[in-house]
Motif scaffolding. Structure first.
Motif, PDB file in Angstrom:
ATOM      1  N   PRO A  91      46.001  31.784  15.086  1.00 22.73           N
ATOM      2  CA  PRO A  91      47.178  31.546  14.276  1.00 22.73           C
ATOM      3  C   PRO A  91      46.893  31.544  12.986  1.00 22.73           C
ATOM      4  N   ALA A  92      48.127  32.071  12.222  1.00 27.51           N
ATOM      5  CA  ALA A  92      48.124  32.532  10.918  1.00 27.51           C
ATOM      6  C   ALA A  92      47.712  31.355   9.989  1.00 27.51           C
ATOM      7  N   GLU A  93      48.156  30.023  10.334  1.00 25.29           N
ATOM      8  CA  GLU A  93      47.923  28.855   9.783  1.00 25.29           C
ATOM      9  C   GLU A  93      46.346  28.513   9.445  1.00 25.29           C
ATOM     10  N   VAL A  94      45.941  28.738  10.811  1.00 25.37           N
ATOM     11  CA  VAL A  94      44.312  28.681  10.681  1.00 25.37           C
ATOM     12  C   VAL A  94      43.658  29.649  10.077  1.00 25.37           C
ATOM     13  N   LEU A  95      44.042  31.042   9.932  1.00 25.24           N
ATOM     14  CA  LEU A  95      43.421  31.900   9.128  1.00 25.24           C
ATOM     15  C   LEU A  95      43.700  31.382   7.438  1.00 25.24           C
ATOM     16  N   SER A  96      44.787  30.817   7.225  1.00 26.31           N
ATOM     17  CA  SER A  96      44.794  30.236   5.993  1.00 26.31           C
ATOM     18  C   SER A  96      43.855  29.120   5.601  1.00 26.31           C
ATOM     19  N   TRP A  97      43.917  28.068   6.169  1.00 24.27           N
ATOM     20  CA  TRP A  97      42.698  27.014   5.908  1.00 24.27           C
ATOM     21  C   TRP A  97      41.442  27.179   6.217  1.00 24.27           C
ATOM     22  N   ASN A  98      41.144  28.103   6.951  1.00 27.71           N
ATOM     23  CA  ASN A  98      39.990  28.318   7.366  1.00 27.71           C
ATOM     24  C   ASN A  98      39.123  29.386   6.311  1.00 27.71           C
ATOM     25  N   SER A  99      39.876  30.064   5.370  1.00 28.30           N
ATOM     26  CA  SER A  99      39.536  30.722   4.489  1.00 28.30           C
ATOM     27  C   SER A  99      38.804  30.175   3.171  1.00 28.30           C
ATOM     28  N   ASP A 100      39.057  28.737   3.174  1.00 28.46           N
ATOM     29  CA  ASP A 100      38.457  27.937   2.220  1.00 28.46           C
ATOM     30  C   ASP A 100      37.402  27.190   2.764  1.00 28.46           C
ATOM     31  N   LYS A 101      36.090  27.024   2.384  1.00 25.75           N
ATOM     32  CA  LYS A 101      35.243  26.198   3.053  1.00 25.75           C
ATOM     33  C   LYS A 101      35.421  24.642   2.852  1.00 25.75           C
ATOM     34  N   ARG A 102      36.112  24.241   1.979  1.00 29.91           N
ATOM     35  CA  ARG A 102      36.566  22.922   1.799  1.00 29.91           C
ATOM     36  C   ARG A 102      36.919  22.263   3.110  1.00 29.91           C
ATOM     37  N   TYR A 103      37.366  22.936   4.069  1.00 24.01           N
ATOM     38  CA  TYR A 103      37.784  22.572   5.495  1.00 24.01           C
ATOM     39  C   TYR A 103      36.631  21.621   5.791  1.00 24.01           C
ATOM     40  N   LEU A 104      35.490  21.968   5.552  1.00 24.17           N
ATOM     41  CA  LEU A 104      34.166  21.388   6.041  1.00 24.17           C
ATOM     42  C   LEU A 104      34.311  19.864   5.573  1.00 24.17           C
ATOM     43  N   ALA A 105      34.849  19.623   4.531  1.00 21.16           N
ATOM     44  CA  ALA A 105      35.052  18.060   4.150  1.00 21.16           C
ATOM     45  C   ALA A 105      35.912  17.592   4.931  1.00 21.16           C
ATOM     46  N   ARG A 106      37.022  18.254   5.247  1.00 19.18           N
ATOM     47  CA  ARG A 106      37.906  17.326   6.204  1.00 19.18           C
ATOM     48  C   ARG A 106      37.462  17.236   7.805  1.00 19.18           C
ATOM     49  N   LEU A 107      36.537  18.267   8.305  1.00 14.54           N
ATOM     50  CA  LEU A 107      35.858  18.004   9.290  1.00 14.54           C
ATOM     51  C   LEU A 107      34.817  16.796   9.347  1.00 14.54           C
ATOM     52  N   ALA A 108      34.199  16.640   8.190  1.00 15.49           N
ATOM     53  CA  ALA A 108      33.080  15.531   8.106  1.00 15.49           C
ATOM     54  C   ALA A 108      33.913  14.113   8.130  1.00 15.49           C
ATOM     55  N   GLU A 109      35.228  14.194   7.510  1.00 13.62           N
ATOM     56  CA  GLU A 109      35.790  12.853   7.441  1.00 13.62           C
ATOM     57  C   GLU A 109      36.260  12.635   9.002  1.00 13.62           C
ATOM     58  N   LYS A 110      36.278  13.575   9.868  1.00 15.53           N
ATOM     59  CA  LYS A 110      36.573  13.338  11.330  1.00 15.53           C
ATOM     60  C   LYS A 110      35.281  13.111  12.371  1.00 15.53           C
ATOM     61  N   GLY A 111      34.268  12.862  11.469  1.00 20.49           N
ATOM     62  CA  GLY A 111      32.902  12.756  11.989  1.00 20.49           C
ATOM     63  C   GLY A 111      31.871  13.887  12.594  1.00 20.49           C
ATOM     64  N   VAL A 112      32.370  15.018  11.961  1.00 18.78           N
ATOM     65  CA  VAL A 112      31.575  16.213  12.198  1.00 18.78           C
ATOM     66  C   VAL A 112      30.271  16.197  11.197  1.00 18.78           C
ATOM     67  N   ALA A 113      29.047  16.327  11.679  1.00 19.08           N
ATOM     68  CA  ALA A 113      27.915  16.467  10.719  1.00 19.08           C
ATOM     69  C   ALA A 113      27.739  17.564   9.946  1.00 19.08           C
ATOM     70  N   ILE A 114      28.074  17.663   8.743  1.00 21.56           N
ATOM     71  CA  ILE A 114      27.778  18.789   7.884  1.00 21.56           C
ATOM     72  C   ILE A 114      26.502  18.521   6.936  1.00 21.56           C
ATOM     73  N   PRO A 115      25.838  19.383   6.158  1.00 19.34           N
ATOM     74  CA  PRO A 115      24.963  19.086   5.384  1.00 19.34           C
ATOM     75  C   PRO A 115      25.503  18.431   3.945  1.00 19.34           C
ATOM     76  N   PRO A 116      24.539  17.403   3.494  1.00 13.77           N
ATOM     77  CA  PRO A 116      25.122  17.024   2.340  1.00 13.77           C
ATOM     78  C   PRO A 116      25.533  17.997   1.273  1.00 13.77           C
ATOM     79  N   THR A 117      26.775  17.712   0.830  1.00 10.60           N
ATOM     80  CA  THR A 117      27.566  18.754   0.055  1.00 10.60           C
ATOM     81  C   THR A 117      28.143  18.237  -1.278  1.00 10.60           C
ATOM     82  N   ILE A 118      27.982  18.986  -2.396  1.00 15.45           N
ATOM     83  CA  ILE A 118      28.605  18.560  -3.495  1.00 15.45           C
ATOM     84  C   ILE A 118      29.819  19.687  -3.561  1.00 15.45           C
ATOM     85  N   TRP A 119      30.783  19.234  -4.165  1.00 16.51           N
ATOM     86  CA  TRP A 119      32.007  20.106  -4.231  1.00 16.51           C
ATOM     87  C   TRP A 119      32.364  20.241  -5.791  1.00 16.51           C
TER      88      TRP A 119
END
Length: 296
Positions: A91-119
């Protein structure tokens, strides 16, 4: 045969001209096996209006490479496609938010493990020095939050002359992570999902020990795996559950951290390479997934 659109790069951008036609050929062959014809069209022809896309029963943005070079136009296009209800998959909405890697921070808030990241909203020597101090890492990876194909992605070592190293640093928003040696020694693992089902798994490694980027243009080596490594599939499934969108396809890229735990590197939902050259039989599975989507 049913005809679907496949979004391709801006014709004015020569960066990928040696690569994307081969990807299109593999996709076209996969779709043809399911009775579907692929009609390529540059994504940049559809920025202001979705009129040229709404006549298709399905639009696949699978080769919309280079959107990160003109992110403003990409976001404008996604908004136009959303408003028009263009049949994009994903979906186009997904194409929008997925284009900015800050989505990883939102996934981390939902319990998805990501590397330690400084934004950060910018990169300079002070920002990188502070990141070294905060993480205790000896090496950092600095990359734009809007990027593709390791564009402007740097590996920086403690003691480097930062004023020289950062001449190719990201402009604008950036993410800074400790370098994961496992990307070189064990590789990054991609899990490909079609229609919500795991299709195949590919391991990607740099071409030589001094390189950290795994993209083919930097000499990356890809190998299909018979099964997902222990823990990698669980993380991929957790990631997809956290996203909770109606996805036709997804490529979930994971890697081991220094403690051997799997962390999410990317959830590629826009224009992932499916690595059909490494797993040619997977093309038939993608063709069936598209046919099932068309039959809804």
């Amino acid at each position: 045969m049913t005809e679907v659109a496949v979004l391709t790069p801006d014709p004015a951008d020569p960066s990928y001209i040696a690569l994307w036609p081969g990807v299109l050929d593999r996709l076209s062959n996969a779709l043809a096996g399911a009775g579907i014809t692929a009609r390529p069209t540059p994504w940049t022809d559809h920025v202001e209006s979705a009129h040229g896309l709404t006549a298709f029963p399905l639009v696949l943005p699978l080769i919309a490479w280079g959107y990160h070079r003109d992110h403003e136009s990409w976001m404008q296009a996604c908004a136009a496609w959303t408003e028009a209800g263009a049949p994009l998959a994903n979906p186009a909405e997904v194409l929008s938010w997925n284009s900015d890697k800050r989505y990883l921070a939102r996934l981390a808030e939902k319990g998805v493990a990501i590397p330690p990241t400084i934004w950060s909203d910018h990169v300079d020597a002070g920002v990188v020095e502070a990141a070294f101090a905060a993480t205790g890492a000896r090496q950092l990876v600095v990359k734009p939050t809007v990027s593709g194909g390791a564009w402007r992605t740097l590996r920086v070592s403690a003691g480097d002359r930062l004023e020289e190293v950062l001449t190719e640093a990201p402009v604008g928003g950036a993410m800074i992570q400790p370098f994961l040696p496992g990307v070189v020694t064990e590789g990054e693992t991609s899990l490909l999902f079609f229609g919500g089902e795991l299709s195949h798994v590919v391991n990607k490694r740099p071409g030589h020990a001094e390189e950290f980027r795994i993209q083919v243009q930097y000499g990356g080596r890809y190998q299909r795996l018979d099964r997902a490594p222990e823990g990698a599939l669980a993380l991929a499934e957790r990631t997809l559950a956290a996203i909770d969108e109606d996805l036709l396809y997804a490529r979930i890229d994971v890697a081991p951290d220094p403690d051997g735990n799997w962390v999410l590197m990317e959830a590629e939902l826009i224009e992932p390479d499916f690595y059909l050259d490494a797993a040619p039989e997977a093309g038939a599975r993608f063709g069936r997934a598209v046919a099932e989507r068309l039959a809804r």
